[in-house]
Motif scaffolding. Sequence first.
Motif, PDB file in Angstrom:
ATOM      1  N   HIS A  32       1.016  -1.532  -0.225  1.00 39.01           N
ATOM      2  CA  HIS A  32      -0.035   0.268   0.165  1.00 39.01           C
ATOM      3  C   HIS A  32       1.008   1.080  -0.043  1.00 39.01           C
ATOM      4  O   HIS A  32       1.994   0.817   0.147  1.00 39.01           O
ATOM      5  N   GLN A  38      -2.408  10.016  -1.060  1.00 34.09           N
ATOM      6  CA  GLN A  38      -2.912   8.781  -1.604  1.00 34.09           C
ATOM      7  C   GLN A  38      -3.785   7.751  -0.545  1.00 34.09           C
ATOM      8  O   GLN A  38      -4.682   6.794  -0.385  1.00 34.09           O
ATOM      9  N   SER A  39      -4.170   8.603   1.146  1.00 33.44           N
ATOM     10  CA  SER A  39      -4.241   7.713   1.735  1.00 33.44           C
ATOM     11  C   SER A  39      -6.068   8.292   1.850  1.00 33.44           C
ATOM     12  O   SER A  39      -6.316   9.160   2.290  1.00 33.44           O
ATOM     13  N   LYS A  40      -6.921   7.079   2.391  1.00 33.39           N
ATOM     14  CA  LYS A  40      -8.309   7.178   2.617  1.00 33.39           C
ATOM     15  C   LYS A  40      -8.843   7.937   3.346  1.00 33.39           C
ATOM     16  O   LYS A  40      -9.226   9.207   3.651  1.00 33.39           O
ATOM     17  N   ALA A  41      -8.508   7.547   4.851  1.00 33.38           N
ATOM     18  CA  ALA A  41      -8.432   8.364   5.853  1.00 33.38           C
ATOM     19  C   ALA A  41      -7.791  10.160   6.011  1.00 33.38           C
ATOM     20  O   ALA A  41      -8.666  10.622   6.807  1.00 33.38           O
ATOM     21  N   ARG A  43      -7.275  11.224   3.438  1.00 38.45           N
ATOM     22  CA  ARG A  43      -8.342  13.154   2.415  1.00 38.45           C
ATOM     23  C   ARG A  43      -9.613  13.241   3.454  1.00 38.45           C
ATOM     24  O   ARG A  43     -10.137  14.033   2.685  1.00 38.45           O
ATOM     25  N   LYS A  44     -10.709  11.800   3.776  1.00 35.32           N
ATOM     26  CA  LYS A  44     -11.370  12.699   4.261  1.00 35.32           C
ATOM     27  C   LYS A  44     -10.980  13.572   5.590  1.00 35.32           C
ATOM     28  O   LYS A  44     -12.134  14.603   5.911  1.00 35.32           O
ATOM     29  N   HIS A  48      -3.595  16.842   3.493  1.00 35.42           N
ATOM     30  CA  HIS A  48      -3.033  17.005   2.446  1.00 35.42           C
ATOM     31  C   HIS A  48      -1.778  16.795   2.513  1.00 35.42           C
ATOM     32  O   HIS A  48      -0.797  16.784   3.624  1.00 35.42           O
TER      33      HIS A  48
END
Length: 69
Positions: A32, A38-41, A43-44, A48
């Motif tokens: 990963h 590129q981390s979903k958590a 980005r939520k 950045h």
Amino acid sequence: MLQIFFLILPIIGIAVILLAVQILFKKDGTFHSEHIGQSKAMRKRGIHCVQSMDRIEHASKLNVEDMQK
């Protein structure tokens, strides 16, 4: 000193093999990405990477300067 080296070498080898299990045995196995952008958590939460934040701030400063002219 050499005894410690020969004791640690198999431990490091086992760790590398365990890290590679996902890549070796999964059909499309990859590591990963550890990049913040590129981390979903992240980005939520609206977090950045520094480069992206700098680019956004730089673009907004350019827009403000253009408006003032």
